[in-house]
Design a protein around this motif. Structure first.
Motif, PDB file in Angstrom:
ATOM      1  N   SER A  22      69.309 -14.756   7.530  1.00  0.00           N
ATOM      2  CA  SER A  22      68.706 -15.477   6.417  1.00  0.00           C
ATOM      3  C   SER A  22      68.354 -16.893   6.850  1.00  0.00           C
ATOM      4  N   GLN A  23      67.463 -17.509   6.087  1.00  0.00           N
ATOM      5  CA  GLN A  23      67.162 -18.918   6.301  1.00  0.00           C
ATOM      6  C   GLN A  23      68.269 -19.735   5.660  1.00  0.00           C
ATOM      7  N   ASN A  24      68.900 -20.597   6.447  1.00  0.00           N
ATOM      8  CA  ASN A  24      70.037 -21.355   5.967  1.00  0.00           C
ATOM      9  C   ASN A  24      69.620 -22.383   4.925  1.00  0.00           C
ATOM     10  N   GLU A  25      70.342 -22.422   3.841  1.00  0.00           N
ATOM     11  CA  GLU A  25      70.049 -23.380   2.787  1.00  0.00           C
ATOM     12  C   GLU A  25      70.302 -24.803   3.284  1.00  0.00           C
ATOM     13  N   GLY A  26      69.384 -25.687   2.968  1.00  0.00           N
ATOM     14  CA  GLY A  26      69.523 -27.078   3.359  1.00  0.00           C
ATOM     15  C   GLY A  26      69.113 -27.347   4.791  1.00  0.00           C
ATOM     16  N   GLN A  27      68.764 -26.300   5.548  1.00  0.00           N
ATOM     17  CA  GLN A  27      68.333 -26.471   6.933  1.00  0.00           C
ATOM     18  C   GLN A  27      67.111 -25.600   7.177  1.00  0.00           C
ATOM     19  N   GLN A  28      66.233 -26.044   8.034  1.00  0.00           N
ATOM     20  CA  GLN A  28      65.108 -25.214   8.447  1.00  0.00           C
ATOM     21  C   GLN A  28      65.537 -24.402   9.658  1.00  0.00           C
ATOM     22  N   SER A  29      66.405 -23.436   9.445  1.00  0.00           N
ATOM     23  CA  SER A  29      66.895 -22.608  10.534  1.00  0.00           C
ATOM     24  C   SER A  29      67.093 -21.191  10.049  1.00  0.00           C
ATOM     25  N   CYS A  30      66.915 -20.254  10.956  1.00  0.00           N
ATOM     26  CA  CYS A  30      67.082 -18.823  10.685  1.00  0.00           C
ATOM     27  C   CYS A  30      68.200 -18.312  11.570  1.00  0.00           C
ATOM     28  N   SER A  31      69.242 -17.740  10.981  1.00  0.00           N
ATOM     29  CA  SER A  31      70.379 -17.281  11.775  1.00  0.00           C
ATOM     30  C   SER A  31      71.005 -16.053  11.130  1.00  0.00           C
ATOM     31  N   THR A  32      71.825 -15.369  11.893  1.00  0.00           N
ATOM     32  CA  THR A  32      72.600 -14.236  11.399  1.00  0.00           C
ATOM     33  C   THR A  32      73.999 -14.734  11.095  1.00  0.00           C
ATOM     34  N   ASN A  33      74.356 -14.738   9.843  1.00  0.00           N
ATOM     35  CA  ASN A  33      75.633 -15.289   9.402  1.00  0.00           C
ATOM     36  C   ASN A  33      76.571 -14.161   8.999  1.00  0.00           C
ATOM     37  N   TYR A  34      77.376 -13.728   9.951  1.00  0.00           N
ATOM     38  CA  TYR A  34      78.317 -12.640   9.691  1.00  0.00           C
ATOM     39  C   TYR A  34      79.443 -13.133   8.776  1.00  0.00           C
ATOM     40  N   PRO A  35      79.930 -12.266   7.885  1.00  0.00           N
ATOM     41  CA  PRO A  35      81.058 -12.629   7.018  1.00  0.00           C
ATOM     42  C   PRO A  35      82.391 -12.453   7.747  1.00  0.00           C
ATOM     43  N   GLY A  36      82.842 -13.483   8.433  1.00  0.00           N
ATOM     44  CA  GLY A  36      84.111 -13.409   9.153  1.00  0.00           C
ATOM     45  C   GLY A  36      83.919 -13.396  10.647  1.00  0.00           C
TER      46      GLY A  36
END
Length: 364
Positions: free
Chosen positions: A186-200
């Motif tokens: 997802s596109q990170n809120e507050g940042q112009q970046s796209c990353s995969t943010n795993y839960p844990g």
């Protein structure tokens, strides 16, 4: 790009991101949050990544599109090698088409929105995994065609049919392994970046471990076994030229190791850091990020070299390439006739090899 934006405070959560994630390039105020300021890492990426990815994209696109065009115009899929080479060229092309997005991301931040973020990261991973699995299949194909030449000759048609099924399995496996990127990117809120943010962290480390295993250790282990066995078989054979074949095998393995080992070594460092919090010094973190940036770019060069390592070394591919160049007026008829003269291959002793142009890479 896989990188770690890690807090200096040992009580902080130590996140680990996945390949081609530039969220670590955004500045963190070291005084107010205890985080490591990485403006110099971002500056390095802004200047290094876009031109490098542009070069990789252009070179890789030309080479792989030529492979696809040659198959479309001059070749029919006649054997396992043809099936794997065509699929590899398609996977490389789709992989390379994601690089312009990451080049712009490194330069300007992610400007394409959340949907494109999920799509590009997912497609990138599908083609990354499929490329590596297809390289593994090509190594096994060579092993069968050379070490098991009699069996390969007897069951040639069956093996060819199996290669289509295996290619389908490769693509399905790549899609399944890429599902977490579609789900968690997802596109990170507050940042112009796209990353995969795993839960844990456990899932994060597991995902990166799968990438390292499928993206390096599995194909390298198969290459090592298959090509070392092929070399042993060549050394036992007589009355044909084997030194060039051994040199070509050494080139294929060396290019893979030199391009992939440095980057995967950095990935192992990052997995260890995420699991055990081994890096707490800000300067060390920044050096690791820059090293990862460089080694990842070198790893991507393999997509440029695949057409030359696995296709254009073959006599028939070279002849078909010259025919294309003649059709567009780049070479004359005389050069085409000279290139079309019968050329001896190292596999004179086995008709199966002359018929299949065994992988096109072990030919003279």
């Amino acid at each position: 790009m896989a990188s770690t934006t890690t807090g200096i405070d040992s009580n902080d959560d130590f996140p680990i991101t996945t390949i081609l994630d530039y969220s670590h390039l955004y500045d963190y105020d070291e005084e107010s949050s205890g985080m490591c300021r990485k403006s110099d890492v971002r500056q390095f990426a802004q200047h290094f990544t876009p031109p490098f990815y542009t070069i990789v994209f252009l070179l890789g696109f030309v080479g792989n599109i030529l492979v696809v065009v040659i198959y479309a115009l001059y070749k029919r899929l006649k054997n396992m090698t043809d099936v794997y080479l065509l699929n590899l060229a398609i996977a490389d092309l789709l992989f390379l088409c994601t690089l312009p997005f990451w080049a712009l991301d490194a330069r300007f931040g992610w400007i394409f929105g959340n949907f494109v973020c999920k799509t590009v990261r997912g497609l990138y991973k599908i083609n990354f995994f499929s490329c590596m699995l297809l390289l593994t299949c090509i190594s096994i194909d060579r092993y069968i065609a050379i070490v098991k030449a009699v069996k390969a000759r007897v069951s040639k048609q069956k093996i060819f049919l199996h290669s289509k099924l295996i290619s389908l399995v490769v693509w399905v496996t790549a899609v399944l392994l890429s599902l977490p990127d579609f789900r968690y990117s997802s596109q990170n809120e507050g940042q112009q970046s796209c990353s995969t943010n795993y839960p844990g962290n456990i899932l994060k480390v597991a995902g990166l471990a799968v990438q390292i295993t499928v993206g390096f250790f599995l194909p390298f282990a198969v290459m090592l076994f298959c090509y070392s066995t092929i070399i042993w078989k060549l050394l036992q054979a007589k009355n044909f030229q084997k030194h060039r074949a051994i040199k070509l095998i050494g080139t294929v393995v060396s290019v893979f190791v030199l391009s992939q080992l440095p980057y995967n070594s950095m990935m192992i460092v990052k997995v260890m850091d995420a699991a055990n919090i081994t890096i707490t010094d800000c300067e060390t973190l920044k050096n690791v990020d820059i090293a990862t940036e460089i080694t990842q770019s070198v790893a991507f060069l393999h997509s440029c070299l695949n057409p030359f390592l696995y296709a254009f070394l073959g006599v028939r591919f070279r002849q078909d390439l010259l025919r294309i160049m003649k059709d567009i007026g780049c070479v004359g008829q005389r050069h085409l006739r000279e290139a079309s003269r019968p050329q001896q291959t190292i596999w004179k002793r086995s008709s199966v090899h002359s018929e299949t142009d065994t992988t096109g890479t072990l030919s003279l």
